[in-house]
Design an enzyme around this catalytic site. Structure first.
Site, PDB file in Angstrom:
ATOM      1  N   ARG B  59       1.044  -1.154  -0.031  1.00  0.00           N
ATOM      2  CA  ARG B  59      -0.067   0.046  -0.071  1.00  0.00           C
ATOM      3  C   ARG B  59       0.930   1.005  -0.057  1.00  0.00           C
ATOM      4  O   ARG B  59       1.989   1.060  -0.017  1.00  0.00           O
ATOM      5  CB  ARG B  59      -0.753  -0.044   1.152  1.00  0.00           C
ATOM      6  CG  ARG B  59      -0.672  -0.620   2.417  1.00  0.00           C
ATOM      7  CD  ARG B  59       0.485  -0.170   3.197  1.00  0.00           C
ATOM      8  NE  ARG B  59       0.540   1.429   3.223  1.00  0.00           N
ATOM      9  CZ  ARG B  59       1.328   2.114   3.716  1.00  0.00           C
ATOM     10  NH1 ARG B  59       2.704   1.827   3.407  1.00  0.00           N
ATOM     11  NH2 ARG B  59       1.064   3.404   3.614  1.00  0.00           N
ATOM     12  N   GLN B 209      -1.396   2.268  10.235  1.00  0.00           N
ATOM     13  CA  GLN B 209      -0.251   2.054   9.270  1.00  0.00           C
ATOM     14  C   GLN B 209       1.006   3.150  10.093  1.00  0.00           C
ATOM     15  O   GLN B 209       2.124   2.984  10.092  1.00  0.00           O
ATOM     16  CB  GLN B 209      -0.209   2.869   7.976  1.00  0.00           C
ATOM     17  CG  GLN B 209      -1.104   1.833   6.987  1.00  0.00           C
ATOM     18  CD  GLN B 209      -2.699   2.101   7.119  1.00  0.00           C
ATOM     19  OE1 GLN B 209      -3.060   2.637   8.095  1.00  0.00           O
ATOM     20  NE2 GLN B 209      -3.326   1.721   5.895  1.00  0.00           N
ATOM     21  N   ASP B 250      -3.046  10.568  -1.872  1.00  0.00           N
ATOM     22  CA  ASP B 250      -3.341   9.348  -2.745  1.00  0.00           C
ATOM     23  C   ASP B 250      -3.966  10.195  -4.166  1.00  0.00           C
ATOM     24  O   ASP B 250      -3.856   9.502  -5.184  1.00  0.00           O
ATOM     25  CB  ASP B 250      -4.472   8.417  -2.356  1.00  0.00           C
ATOM     26  CG  ASP B 250      -3.828   7.653  -1.066  1.00  0.00           C
ATOM     27  OD1 ASP B 250      -3.327   8.270  -0.047  1.00  0.00           O
ATOM     28  OD2 ASP B 250      -3.457   6.494  -1.274  1.00  0.00           O
ATOM     29  N   ASN B 260      -6.241  11.840   0.942  1.00  0.00           N
ATOM     30  CA  ASN B 260      -5.238  11.193   1.672  1.00  0.00           C
ATOM     31  C   ASN B 260      -5.811  10.357   2.700  1.00  0.00           C
ATOM     32  O   ASN B 260      -7.079  10.606   2.794  1.00  0.00           O
ATOM     33  CB  ASN B 260      -4.110  11.973   2.212  1.00  0.00           C
ATOM     34  CG  ASN B 260      -2.948  11.270   2.828  1.00  0.00           C
ATOM     35  OD1 ASN B 260      -2.351  10.422   2.263  1.00  0.00           O
ATOM     36  ND2 ASN B 260      -2.477  11.885   3.825  1.00  0.00           N
ATOM     37  N   LYS B 261      -5.216   9.526   3.348  1.00  0.00           N
ATOM     38  CA  LYS B 261      -5.458   8.602   4.505  1.00  0.00           C
ATOM     39  C   LYS B 261      -6.754   9.432   5.352  1.00  0.00           C
ATOM     40  O   LYS B 261      -6.243  10.500   5.919  1.00  0.00           O
ATOM     41  CB  LYS B 261      -4.409   8.138   5.415  1.00  0.00           C
ATOM     42  CG  LYS B 261      -4.614   7.374   6.552  1.00  0.00           C
ATOM     43  CD  LYS B 261      -5.718   6.012   6.268  1.00  0.00           C
ATOM     44  CE  LYS B 261      -4.823   5.126   5.057  1.00  0.00           C
ATOM     45  NZ  LYS B 261      -5.815   4.136   4.347  1.00  0.00           N
TER      46      LYS B 261
END
Lengths: 353, 353
Positions: B59, B209, B250, B260-261
């Protein structure tokens, strides 16, 4: 000691009870095991109650106060009045050391101390005073929960739509108090008035009270709930209609700055950005008029392993340095109002209580 | 097929490699098992690569692009040029369906498609073109990482103090790219220039993460790090000196809105409140000039169990309803600048690329 043996005092509503005093023992629901298992700790000594508070078997500021007040009853087992008094003094000292932030703990112990500290005719009358004080704290907290939920419902009803989401963090339901809860009790009253509303529960890392307790208690109470991670609250507001956010409090300073579960401050910033009104719901026992502002609130630091793991599964290596405050402080200007048993107050009204 | 068998292409730096193509197989480090276990998945088919991307074994937007590009090499095993082309077409279609948000995936597959789609003299020359395109993506991404880290270091150095905390979310290190990383590579370069600075990693629920990868990779790279929950970022800024926050991306829309996350938007609000400049660090392959604004970015919804549990440990009951977007969208006005391999850009410069 028959009077203690025959006592029956219980917290909560329906099947949602944080603790029950019966047969001379304080039985505490171990909230750490929920929702997977229902386990009761039987505390027959003050030390056992203190440890149950420290390990978070019982948590939630008003419930901590109630457990401590009833825990004091376990110090009454002596014949001579001087022995009762010295045991009460030791119990009081021990219980005050359990957790630093929730002011309700100290309010409850102060109320019980006002029963055992002054002179009394004999041990029996001293015991009776202590029992009445402890019972009084529990009953007053229960009444405060219902009163603040009604005030909150009436005031917030005008701010939401029929299908609004009602957001909250941590757990502030029946299990966190001696009655029906604080913020979650308000959401329950709002949902009863507006059946198409629904709760959004932040999971509340690191100990996940939102996922483990709030999502579960909402389902038990028939309140539709959606669970999100803490990190999703701001994006949820960007994508959905959130009518209001209601949170609890562990200590409210005189200027309105509020210590509550860590993540509340971030939620308040998301609310401010999206124009979502944020309310604090708490009994007035949570207001510390001796405390000028949030800068003076002691914030408990907890063990790094709480952050390095999730529900028992390690997420980071054991050597990873961690910062783990149990609470944060939300500045008063981010809080729309304070829902108490005496009505919904503005921050300027707190100092007049 | 000897040319494929003898290929050696690897991502990352030092012992931090997301994938290696060797002996005709794409070996992918299973990041789900880190930091506890180091497990490699040996993918000898495009389907295996697609599944490794879908299950998040690999990822990080740039790494997804690299794994997909090298995964295309596993479609070249045919004698006749028409067979190679049809296998490439099927592989391309399959890999495009793995994850919707990271634009690098599509950039990488577009680049490889430009190699296999046009006419070629024979299968061998087609294969050579595809290999060159896939290798080119990986090498360009590695170069972009180093270039953007240098640009970020030079630009951000003026904004921080000697002992500033440098905050980040999710994982954007070597394992998330084909080279040294994006945001975390910038923090590494800043730390090298200012040895008293230190990283603060948000754990990044639901898949952690930040705890599992960033805190671990920081320790591997000698960058001092403190791990906090996502909910603590705002309070950390209230209590400590945070010099800058740097995050990955992303997909960046033409107006600068950035997917993004999930949690990045909340972090951006905390930064705005505290005056901490927030930068996005990403190669220009992450900029989607076809996308006008964040409102047009497709946000992947993932399985509810990711929120209801971690690593097999449940936090909520299986019936709890969940909202689980993998990403959120941070509006451009909350982002100070975009650190790319072509320099640090403002949002108004993105549309001119």
């Amino acid at each position: 000691m028959n009077s203690i043996q025959s006592l029956h005092i219980e917290a909560g509503i329906r099947a949602l009870r944080a603790f029950v005093f019966e047969e001379g023992v304080l039985r505490i629901l171990d909230q750490r095991a929920l929702p997977g298992r229902t386990t009761w700790l039987s505390c027959s000594s003050v030390e056992e109650v203190a440890q149950a508070i420290e390990c978070l078997a019982v948590r939630g500021a008003p419930a901590i106060g109630g457990a401590a007040a009833l825990g004091m009853l376990l110090a009454l087992d002596a014949e001579h009045i001087d022995d009762v008094k010295s045991r009460c003094a030791a119990a009081d000292e021990r219980l005050r050391k359990t957790r630093p932030t929730a002011v309700n703990l100290f309010v409850a112990l102060d109320r019980v101390r006002a029963a055992w500290l002054p002179p009394a005719a004999d041990a029996a009358s001293l015991r009776a005073r202590v029992v009445a004080a402890a019972r009084g704290y529990v009953e007053d907290d229960r009444s405060a929960c219902d009163a603040l939920a009604a005030h909150g419902r009436d005031a917030l009803n005008a701010l939401i739509d029929d299908d609004s989401a009602l957001m909250t963090i941590c757990h502030t339901g029946a299990l966190a108090t001696c009655g029906g809860g604080t913020a979650l009790h308000v959401l329950g009253a709002l949902h009863a008035a507006r059946p198409a509303t629904h709760a959004v529960a932040l999971e509340t890392r690191p100990l996940l009270q939102g996922a483990r307790l709030t999502a579960w208690e909402c389902q038990q109470r028939g309140i539709p709930v959606t669970l999100i991670t803490d990190s999703m609250a701001a994006f949820y507001m960007q994508q959905h209609k959130v009518g209001v956010a209601v949170v609890g409090a562990d200590r409210i300073a005189r200027n309105g700055d509020t210590a509550n579960k860590v993540g509340t401050f971030a939620l308040a910033l998301a609310c401010a950005h999206h124009g979502v009104p944020l309310f604090v719901a708490a009994p007035t026992t949570t207001i510390d008029v001796q405390c000028d502002s949030g800068a003076h609130i002691v914030i408990e630091q907890r063990h790094a392993d709480e952050v390095r793991a999730f529900a028992g599964s390690a997420s980071a290596t054991p050597s990873t340095p961690v910062w783990n405050p149990s609470f944060d402080v939300t500045p008063a200007h981010l809080i729309r109002g304070y829902i108490t048993e005496r009505g919904v107050l503005s921050s300027s009204m707190l100092s007049k209580l």
